[in-house]
Scaffold this motif. Structure first.
Motif, short mmCIF file in Angstrom:
data_model
loop_
_atom_site.label_atom_id
_atom_site.label_comp_id
_atom_site.label_asym_id
_atom_site.label_seq_id
_atom_site.Cartn_x
_atom_site.Cartn_y
_atom_site.Cartn_z
N ARG A 145 0.86 -1.19 0.00
CA ARG A 145 0.00 0.00 0.00
C ARG A 145 0.89 1.23 0.00
NH1 ARG A 145 -3.14 0.76 5.31
NH2 ARG A 145 -1.21 1.77 5.92
N GLY A 174 0.44 5.60 -0.01
CA GLY A 174 -0.52 6.70 0.05
C GLY A 174 -0.05 7.85 0.90
N TRP A 181 -3.52 3.73 -2.39
CA TRP A 181 -3.78 2.63 -3.31
C TRP A 181 -3.13 1.39 -2.75
CZ3 TRP A 181 -7.10 2.66 -7.23
CH2 TRP A 181 -7.51 3.89 -7.75
N VAL A 234 -6.36 -4.85 -6.76
CA VAL A 234 -6.08 -3.42 -6.64
C VAL A 234 -7.26 -2.78 -5.90
CG1 VAL A 234 -7.06 -2.81 -8.88
CG2 VAL A 234 -5.32 -1.34 -7.84
N ALA A 269 -8.68 1.10 -3.90
CA ALA A 269 -8.55 2.48 -3.43
C ALA A 269 -8.93 2.47 -1.95
CB ALA A 269 -9.48 3.39 -4.21
#
Length: 128
Positions: free
Chosen positions: A43, A45, A60, A83, A85
């Motif tokens: 991950r 972000g 992500w 994948v 968000a």
């Protein structure tokens, strides 16, 4: 007072910064009535710090997922790319213990066709 202690120089989480880069390697295990999930993800972000004991993560997540479906005839295994968000809230109970809540995560899976799910994730993390 509490905020000053959380923002002290010896804070291992560096919560004195308003925005930080966040990178995580994770293994996730899930189970339903007839389904087992095993994920290995990375991950990346941004971690925002709106309050002294709270962080908000916008990121992500990508990796591999293994599913086992327990069907009446025999189990079926599916290996797929994943994948997602991620929008996550972290609440710090102590400097080492945090509670995590992700209110809604859209997750996509690829194995020759796309599949998608969404859901709520809740958990905790302990820093050693």
């Amino acid at each position: 007072m509490l905020e000053d202690r959380l923002r002290s120089q010896d804070d291992p989480l560096r919560r004195d910064q308003v925005v930080r880069l966040d990178v995580e390697l994770a293994v996730r295990v899930g189970r339903g009535q007839d389904l087992r999930v095993f994920e290995q993800t990375v991950r990346v972000g941004l971690l925002l710090h709106p309050r002294p004991k709270m962080d908000v993560l916008l990121a992500w997540r990508a990796g591999r997922a293994l599913f086992r479906l327990d069907l009446p005839a025999r189990p079926v295994y599916v290996n797929a790319w994943t994948v997602a968000a991620v929008a996550e809230i972290k609440y710090f109970v102590s400097p080492r213990l945090e509670l995590r809540l992700a209110p809604g995560i859209p997750i996509g899976y690829w194995n020759e066709i796309w599949g998608a799910v969404g859901g709520i994730e809740a958990g905790m993390a302990w820093r050693f």
